[in-house]
Motif scaffolding. Structure first.
Motif, PDB file in Angstrom:
ATOM      1  N   ASN A 220    -102.220 -81.914 -33.724  1.00 52.62           N
ATOM      2  CA  ASN A 220    -101.042 -81.481 -34.487  1.00 52.62           C
ATOM      3  C   ASN A 220    -100.222 -82.663 -35.000  1.00 52.62           C
ATOM      4  OD1 ASN A 220    -101.563 -78.744 -34.102  1.00 52.62           O
ATOM      5  ND2 ASN A 220    -100.408 -78.683 -32.210  1.00 52.62           N
ATOM      6  N   VAL A 221     -99.981 -83.637 -34.125  1.00 50.24           N
ATOM      7  CA  VAL A 221     -99.136 -84.780 -34.466  1.00 50.24           C
ATOM      8  C   VAL A 221     -99.768 -86.056 -33.925  1.00 50.24           C
ATOM      9  CG1 VAL A 221     -96.859 -85.854 -34.181  1.00 50.24           C
ATOM     10  CG2 VAL A 221     -97.036 -83.365 -34.359  1.00 50.24           C
ATOM     11  N   VAL A 222     -99.775 -87.090 -34.760  1.00 45.40           N
ATOM     12  CA  VAL A 222    -100.181 -88.427 -34.321  1.00 45.40           C
ATOM     13  C   VAL A 222     -98.940 -89.310 -34.378  1.00 45.40           C
ATOM     14  CG1 VAL A 222    -101.530 -90.482 -34.886  1.00 45.40           C
ATOM     15  CG2 VAL A 222    -102.560 -88.206 -35.105  1.00 45.40           C
ATOM     16  N   THR A 223     -98.636 -89.966 -33.256  1.00 42.82           N
ATOM     17  CA  THR A 223     -97.523 -90.901 -33.207  1.00 42.82           C
ATOM     18  C   THR A 223     -98.086 -92.298 -32.995  1.00 42.82           C
ATOM     19  OG1 THR A 223     -96.066 -89.227 -32.243  1.00 42.82           O
ATOM     20  CG2 THR A 223     -95.378 -91.533 -32.037  1.00 42.82           C
ATOM     21  N   LEU A 224     -97.800 -93.179 -33.944  1.00 46.76           N
ATOM     22  CA  LEU A 224     -98.185 -94.583 -33.810  1.00 46.76           C
ATOM     23  C   LEU A 224     -97.006 -95.357 -33.242  1.00 46.76           C
ATOM     24  CD1 LEU A 224     -99.972 -95.433 -37.186  1.00 46.76           C
ATOM     25  CD2 LEU A 224    -101.017 -94.838 -35.000  1.00 46.76           C
ATOM     26  N   GLU A 225     -97.238 -96.083 -32.170  1.00 48.28           N
ATOM     27  CA  GLU A 225     -96.218 -96.951 -31.599  1.00 48.28           C
ATOM     28  C   GLU A 225     -96.577 -98.378 -31.990  1.00 48.28           C
ATOM     29  OE1 GLU A 225     -96.110 -96.278 -27.398  1.00 48.28           O
ATOM     30  OE2 GLU A 225     -95.074 -94.377 -27.621  1.00 48.28           O
ATOM     31  N   LEU A 226     -95.701 -99.019 -32.754  1.00 47.44           N
ATOM     32  CA  LEU A 226     -95.999-100.341 -33.288  1.00 47.44           C
ATOM     33  C   LEU A 226     -95.076-101.436 -32.752  1.00 47.44           C
ATOM     34  CD1 LEU A 226     -96.719 -99.361 -37.009  1.00 47.44           C
ATOM     35  CD2 LEU A 226     -98.312 -99.488 -35.076  1.00 47.44           C
ATOM     36  N   ALA A 227     -94.369-101.175 -31.675  1.00 48.42           N
ATOM     37  CA  ALA A 227     -93.452-102.177 -31.115  1.00 48.42           C
ATOM     38  C   ALA A 227     -94.200-103.425 -30.642  1.00 48.42           C
ATOM     39  CB  ALA A 227     -92.646-101.582 -29.965  1.00 48.42           C
ATOM     40  N   GLU A 228     -95.444-103.265 -30.229  1.00 46.42           N
ATOM     41  CA  GLU A 228     -96.225-104.392 -29.719  1.00 46.42           C
ATOM     42  C   GLU A 228     -97.045-105.076 -30.812  1.00 46.42           C
ATOM     43  OE1 GLU A 228     -98.502-103.115 -26.324  1.00 46.42           O
ATOM     44  OE2 GLU A 228     -96.787-102.047 -25.492  1.00 46.42           O
ATOM     45  N   LEU A 229     -96.959-104.581 -32.042  1.00 47.27           N
ATOM     46  CA  LEU A 229     -97.709-105.176 -33.145  1.00 47.27           C
ATOM     47  C   LEU A 229     -96.968-106.424 -33.611  1.00 47.27           C
ATOM     48  CD1 LEU A 229    -100.184-104.831 -34.983  1.00 47.27           C
ATOM     49  CD2 LEU A 229     -98.733-103.512 -36.530  1.00 47.27           C
ATOM     50  N   GLN A 230     -97.617-107.567 -33.465  1.00 54.01           N
ATOM     51  CA  GLN A 230     -96.978-108.844 -33.783  1.00 54.01           C
ATOM     52  C   GLN A 230     -97.226-109.289 -35.217  1.00 54.01           C
ATOM     53  OE1 GLN A 230     -98.825-111.201 -30.775  1.00 54.01           O
ATOM     54  NE2 GLN A 230     -97.578-110.340 -29.138  1.00 54.01           N
ATOM     55  N   TYR A 231     -98.354-108.850 -35.808  1.00 60.21           N
ATOM     56  CA  TYR A 231     -98.703-109.295 -37.151  1.00 60.21           C
ATOM     57  C   TYR A 231     -99.577-108.246 -37.814  1.00 60.21           C
ATOM     58  CZ  TYR A 231    -100.767-112.009 -40.929  1.00 60.21           C
ATOM     59  OH  TYR A 231    -101.174-112.440 -42.161  1.00 60.21           O
ATOM     60  N   ILE A 232     -99.336-108.013 -39.098  1.00 64.92           N
ATOM     61  CA  ILE A 232    -100.186-107.124 -39.883  1.00 64.92           C
ATOM     62  C   ILE A 232    -100.257-107.686 -41.292  1.00 64.92           C
ATOM     63  CG2 ILE A 232     -98.269-105.561 -40.451  1.00 64.92           C
ATOM     64  CD1 ILE A 232    -100.367-103.250 -40.326  1.00 64.92           C
ATOM     65  N   ASP A 233    -101.479-107.784 -41.841  1.00 67.72           N
ATOM     66  CA  ASP A 233    -101.632-108.268 -43.209  1.00 67.72           C
ATOM     67  C   ASP A 233    -102.055-107.105 -44.104  1.00 67.72           C
ATOM     68  OD1 ASP A 233    -104.367-107.879 -42.812  1.00 67.72           O
ATOM     69  OD2 ASP A 233    -104.898-109.996 -42.985  1.00 67.72           O
ATOM     70  N   SER A 234    -102.465-107.411 -45.313  1.00 68.45           N
ATOM     71  CA  SER A 234    -102.804-106.351 -46.271  1.00 68.45           C
ATOM     72  C   SER A 234    -103.997-105.521 -45.804  1.00 68.45           C
ATOM     73  CB  SER A 234    -103.073-106.940 -47.656  1.00 68.45           C
ATOM     74  OG  SER A 234    -104.145-107.863 -47.604  1.00 68.45           O
ATOM     75  N   ALA A 235    -104.928-106.126 -45.084  1.00 67.59           N
ATOM     76  CA  ALA A 235    -106.063-105.353 -44.551  1.00 67.59           C
ATOM     77  C   ALA A 235    -105.582-104.366 -43.493  1.00 67.59           C
ATOM     78  CB  ALA A 235    -107.115-106.289 -43.972  1.00 67.59           C
ATOM     79  N   GLY A 236    -104.624-104.781 -42.687  1.00 69.38           N
ATOM     80  CA  GLY A 236    -104.040-103.882 -41.699  1.00 69.38           C
ATOM     81  C   GLY A 236    -103.252-102.759 -42.347  1.00 69.38           C
ATOM     82  N   LEU A 237    -102.536-103.089 -43.415  1.00 67.37           N
ATOM     83  CA  LEU A 237    -101.815-102.052 -44.162  1.00 67.37           C
ATOM     84  C   LEU A 237    -102.785-101.038 -44.751  1.00 67.37           C
ATOM     85  CD1 LEU A 237     -99.017-104.003 -46.036  1.00 67.37           C
ATOM     86  CD2 LEU A 237     -98.729-102.273 -44.260  1.00 67.37           C
ATOM     87  N   ARG A 238    -103.927-101.520 -45.254  1.00 68.10           N
ATOM     88  CA  ARG A 238    -104.935-100.610 -45.808  1.00 68.10           C
ATOM     89  C   ARG A 238    -105.381 -99.611 -44.737  1.00 68.10           C
ATOM     90  NH1 ARG A 238    -109.816 -99.756 -44.958  1.00 68.10           N
ATOM     91  NH2 ARG A 238    -110.154-101.704 -43.828  1.00 68.10           N
ATOM     92  N   VAL A 239    -105.531-100.086 -43.499  1.00 64.48           N
ATOM     93  CA  VAL A 239    -105.915 -99.207 -42.388  1.00 64.48           C
ATOM     94  C   VAL A 239    -104.865 -98.111 -42.191  1.00 64.48           C
ATOM     95  CG1 VAL A 239    -106.252 -99.095 -39.883  1.00 64.48           C
ATOM     96  CG2 VAL A 239    -107.305-100.941 -41.208  1.00 64.48           C
ATOM     97  N   LEU A 240    -103.597 -98.487 -42.200  1.00 65.17           N
ATOM     98  CA  LEU A 240    -102.527 -97.499 -41.994  1.00 65.17           C
ATOM     99  C   LEU A 240    -102.434 -96.519 -43.156  1.00 65.17           C
ATOM    100  CD1 LEU A 240     -99.691 -99.641 -40.370  1.00 65.17           C
ATOM    101  CD2 LEU A 240    -101.479 -98.274 -39.264  1.00 65.17           C
ATOM    102  N   PHE A 241    -102.587 -97.011 -44.391  1.00 62.77           N
ATOM    103  CA  PHE A 241    -102.556 -96.117 -45.551  1.00 62.77           C
ATOM    104  C   PHE A 241    -103.744 -95.159 -45.527  1.00 62.77           C
ATOM    105  CE2 PHE A 241     -99.310 -98.889 -47.220  1.00 62.77           C
ATOM    106  CZ  PHE A 241     -98.578 -98.085 -48.077  1.00 62.77           C
ATOM    107  N   ALA A 242    -104.922 -95.655 -45.132  1.00 65.68           N
ATOM    108  CA  ALA A 242    -106.108 -94.787 -45.042  1.00 65.68           C
ATOM    109  C   ALA A 242    -105.915 -93.731 -43.960  1.00 65.68           C
ATOM    110  CB  ALA A 242    -107.356 -95.623 -44.764  1.00 65.68           C
TER     111      ALA A 242
END
Length: 105
Positions: free
Chosen positions: A44-66
């Motif tokens: 029903n719901v997916v919750t992403l917790e990103l407090a521990e994410l130290q770095y994200i580049d455009s490839a990582g953003l592509r993952v989140l958008f997908a």
């Protein structure tokens, strides 16, 4: 090699996923595969917790958008917990990701 951690915690019909470390070109495909495997179609719901994410580049953003696009097709709500003032939150805001999911504190 950069390291990213993906910790999945099912919560009944919902799934909470903590992503930590760094998500970049080197490991984005692995992170994407782990996210896809962690989310059953009945969720029903997916919750992403990103407090521990130290770095994200455009490839990582592509993952989140997908991921957001996949969840929209499946009619699964996406929530993102990301600390106010964090680098990750700023990157998500600048990328326009807020149009796909609410960024919670």
């Amino acid at each position: 090699m950069t390291d990213a951690s993906v910790v999945v915690r099912p919560e009944g019909p919902d799934v909470r996923i903590t992503i930590g470390g760094e998500v970049d070109l080197e490991n984005a495909n692995d992170v994407e595969e782990r996210l896809a495997a962690a989310i059953p179609n009945e969720t029903n719901v997916v919750t992403l917790e990103l407090a521990e994410l130290q770095y994200i580049d455009s490839a990582g953003l592509r993952v989140l958008f997908a991921l957001a696009a996949r969840l929209e097709v499946l009619q699964i709500e996406l929530r993102v917990d990301v600390p106010p003032g964090s680098h990750t939150r700023r990157v998500l805001q600048l990328s326009g990701f807020e149009s796909l999911a609410t960024l919670d504190a």
